[in-house]
Design a protein around this motif. Structure first.
Motif, PDB file in Angstrom:
ATOM      1  N   PRO A  44       0.870  -1.105   0.085  1.00 29.67           N
ATOM      2  CA  PRO A  44      -0.147   0.311  -0.127  1.00 29.67           C
ATOM      3  C   PRO A  44       1.225   1.354  -0.097  1.00 29.67           C
ATOM      4  CG  PRO A  44       0.118  -1.029   2.182  1.00 29.67           C
ATOM      5  CD  PRO A  44       0.935  -1.802   1.469  1.00 29.67           C
ATOM      6  N   ILE A  81       1.773   4.287   1.761  1.00 25.99           N
ATOM      7  CA  ILE A  81       1.591   4.862   2.952  1.00 25.99           C
ATOM      8  C   ILE A  81       1.809   6.336   2.768  1.00 25.99           C
ATOM      9  CG2 ILE A  81       2.153   4.890   5.417  1.00 25.99           C
ATOM     10  CD1 ILE A  81       0.835   2.255   4.454  1.00 25.99           C
ATOM     11  N   TYR A 122       4.428   7.808   5.046  1.00 22.21           N
ATOM     12  CA  TYR A 122       6.020   7.670   4.854  1.00 22.21           C
ATOM     13  C   TYR A 122       6.955   8.489   4.191  1.00 22.21           C
ATOM     14  CZ  TYR A 122       9.946   4.548   3.662  1.00 22.21           C
ATOM     15  OH  TYR A 122      11.222   4.176   3.338  1.00 22.21           O
ATOM     16  N   CYS A 166      13.681   6.412   4.485  1.00 22.30           N
ATOM     17  CA  CYS A 166      14.502   5.717   5.748  1.00 22.30           C
ATOM     18  C   CYS A 166      15.840   5.885   5.366  1.00 22.30           C
ATOM     19  CB  CYS A 166      14.291   4.248   5.685  1.00 22.30           C
ATOM     20  SG  CYS A 166      14.573   3.390   4.170  1.00 22.30           S
ATOM     21  N   GLY A 185       2.596  -1.624   6.201  1.00 26.80           N
ATOM     22  CA  GLY A 185       2.842  -0.928   4.817  1.00 26.80           C
ATOM     23  C   GLY A 185       4.140  -0.193   5.267  1.00 26.80           C
ATOM     24  N   ILE A 186       4.357   0.461   6.536  1.00 24.20           N
ATOM     25  CA  ILE A 186       5.464   1.296   6.729  1.00 24.20           C
ATOM     26  C   ILE A 186       6.765   0.450   6.667  1.00 24.20           C
ATOM     27  CG2 ILE A 186       6.711   2.672   8.317  1.00 24.20           C
ATOM     28  CD1 ILE A 186       3.970   3.928   9.341  1.00 24.20           C
ATOM     29  N   LYS A 204       7.102  -2.330   5.171  1.00 22.22           N
ATOM     30  CA  LYS A 204       7.426  -2.785   3.965  1.00 22.22           C
ATOM     31  C   LYS A 204       8.042  -1.537   3.037  1.00 22.22           C
ATOM     32  CE  LYS A 204       4.111  -6.429   3.115  1.00 22.22           C
ATOM     33  NZ  LYS A 204       2.665  -6.618   2.611  1.00 22.22           N
ATOM     34  N   SER A 205       7.813  -0.305   3.257  1.00 20.41           N
ATOM     35  CA  SER A 205       8.178   0.575   2.590  1.00 20.41           C
ATOM     36  C   SER A 205       9.682   0.635   3.220  1.00 20.41           C
ATOM     37  CB  SER A 205       7.528   1.909   2.908  1.00 20.41           C
ATOM     38  OG  SER A 205       6.019   1.692   2.619  1.00 20.41           O
ATOM     39  N   MET A 206       9.993   0.338   4.203  1.00 19.56           N
ATOM     40  CA  MET A 206      11.412   0.322   4.646  1.00 19.56           C
ATOM     41  C   MET A 206      12.379  -0.715   4.050  1.00 19.56           C
ATOM     42  SD  MET A 206      11.031   1.205   8.497  1.00 19.56           S
ATOM     43  CE  MET A 206      12.757   1.356   9.315  1.00 19.56           C
TER      44      MET A 206
END
Lengths: 287, 287, 287
Positions: free
Chosen positions: B60, B62, B65, B68, C270-271, C273-275
């Motif tokens: 998804p 987000i 976000y 990182c 989701g976060i 995974k974004s990382m």
């Protein structure tokens, strides 16, 4: 010929798995969690062999460095502590020389060793602080500060403690799930008084188990085994730095304290074994 | 034919040992403790290749976000924080937008980066909290919260901080036994004021050593090297989250602060080397 | 003949790499950090095969041992707690039997399981303490103590909780950088009241994210998703044992609580995974 092939392949195998074996021999101290990281460390070192070779000559002589020991323990000395730091540390200004025992893994072993050191030297215990550490394990690390008027006394205390840590780690039984840890002395001195309020000159025992529930059953066993007096009780919420331990300290007749500690050891190791673990002495049992 | 057998077996060998080599190249950042866990992670990922392929499209978006960085640092933004959470966090209700820097490893580098971010943007520092973390290492992680009236300001602050973390990790020298960590700025701003009570606009330095005894000697050295003023002193029992560190912060003339920090660096790295360690910069030294 | 060689060598290979595979299947719980240490553990065991064989017969039967579960969870029982320890623990002297759930990894799952256990048995919750643990991960371990007048009740509570932990770990999604953790019950009981002040008999949800910033965004999402009431908010500095988490607990209508928890789960995963992480359920999702 076939045998040759087998040998060749087995040699290849040995080569590939070698590093693992080598990592086995290092550092049985820590709860065995860092074998791989150390291996990696070693590889990095290897890669930088030339730079390392350069650095060895390059390593500055640090006059404060006394030595190191098991548990990433380092012994240091400050001949004349800076006044403003001394003030913030709330140390008695009478003592300008500090001896320092600082470790990643182990609180009990270091306090016991410091107790022997303070008996043997003309020093006092200025501070005992217990970080939450053990490199991912369940317990503490330690920061123990000796103070003295003369730097040679502080240095001597650090030397004695560094040497004794090998012995006091003997009844620390570590495994992946936790540890069981026992300490006993026939005569408590200033370090045990500072850390646990131990009565000076009396027999004193410490019983530690991790995870905390193991320590609680060990504590209960210790108290029921012989006629000993409970001095302190510490658990994750109270008296520890949120470590996953229950820690009790006990006093009483020498034989009773020893008997209690030994009974606690048996039940602690027994529970960890029941969990499918294999708790082993970090060095060599002494109790 | 024999060669064929050898090849077949060696291929098998390579397959079995492959992952290990690959794990060596990842993540030199952290105290090198997690190489193996990452390997396992990777294996799990491999096993779920198909599911993963599905998930990539499936991830998804987000909106919170931002990005990182090194140290498992994540940057997030909340455009309009929920009122009841804002109240429990004791935040000023004037600011509804939050920018978040959250990390597993590193407190100093993140506070320094946040200090640059707050200088560069129209934000305030709402909170700085330091968990006991570093993934089994000796130090902290961090949770830093910027607040602003407009969400674009909060987002900008997070972006600036994420980018600056690469630089501020430069004088973090990690090794298996601990770390030596130095920070310097010519002009302290709101993040350093919030975290350490730094005088705004003045030169400011932070000296960190782990295990704690290393930090104490570094601190003593820093104070004796030049005419600097001690702002804070923190140790495992007081001012840290029970981390295995001694941390001091200092202020004074720009040259004096820098000189003190550099002297502390030399002694800290020297002690870790004397322990047989090989402390290396996490990124690239900047002081 | 060639086939024989291949078989022999492959068998050797299997033997050498066996532990790794086996360690993969154990303990997906922990943030996958310990696979290697377990491997090492196993090797030590191998080396001490004979001693081990001796020990198996030798393992004392510990009457206090009930069982173990995922997360290095151990279940123990003390039939009649020692009076002086009971006093130091501030327990009600009415209850002499204690049931103990103690774990290295996991607080939420154990509190939820204890909540089911206390519903199903004639026990009370004497204590819930949360060490900073997870074996180098970002969260807590736990020490939960049931008390009862009769030892069979305490033992039964421990058995129920040990069994339920498998389920309650279902919505703990772990990865190397952190975790997202969700809990939901249609009817809160004494363990949730003790730990979070949950209103008895009402729907109750817990939302946890690590590193802490992830938890904060999850919390914000949960509150905005449905009409739920915030019960507690905890962060590294307040309400945790300095873990790297933000934890909220919520109450309200059953459907609303569930909806909020599910929305928080989506954003948390989701976060992560974004990382670039791959958070996976420790066991099997149940919400």
């Amino acid at each position: 010929m076939d045998q040759e092939i087998i040998n060749k392949v087995l040699e290849e195998l040995r080569k590939k798995t070698n590093c693992e074996n080598s990592s086995d021999t290092t550092d049985k101290t820590q709860n065995t969690q860092n074998s791989k990281s150390e291996l990696k460390e070693e590889k990095i070192i290897e890669k930088e062999e030339k730079r390392e070779a350069f650095m060895i000559n390059d390593t500055p002589v640090i006059t404060e460095y006394v030595g190191c020991a098991i548990g990433d323990t380092v012994g240091l000395v400050i001949a004349n502590i800076d006044g403003s730091i001394q003030e913030k540390m709330n140390l008695d200004p009478k003592y300008r020389s500090l001896g320092i025992i600082s470790a990643r893994t182990g609180a009990g072993p270091h306090i016991m060793a410091a107790d022997e050191a303070v008996k043997a030297t003309n020093t006092v215990i200025a501070a005992i602080e217990l970080p939450r550490d053990t490199k991912g394990g369940a317990g503490h690390g330690s920061l123990i500060i000796f103070a003295s008027e003369d730097v040679s006394d502080a240095r001597r205390a650090v030397e004695v403690a560094l040497k004794d840590v090998e012995r006091t780690f003997g009844d620390v039984y570590g495994c992946d799930a936790g540890h069981a840890e026992l300490h006993y002395t026939a005569r408590a001195s200033l370090a045990l008084e500072k850390a646990y309020g131990a009565p000076l000159g009396k027999s004193f025992g410490i019983v530690v188990g991790a995870p905390a529930g193991v320590g609680l059953v060990m504590a209960d066993t210790a108290m029921k085994t012989a006629n000993v007096e409970l001095v302190t009780y510490a658990s994750p919420n109270d008296g520890t730095s949120h470590s996953n331990e229950v820690i009790i300290s006990i006093t009483g007749d020498s034989g009773a304290v020893k008997q209690s500690v030994i009974a606690a050891r048996e039940v602690g190791i027994g529970i960890l074994k029941s969990m499918g673990q294999n708790p082993i002495s970090t060095t060599k049992p002494y109790i």
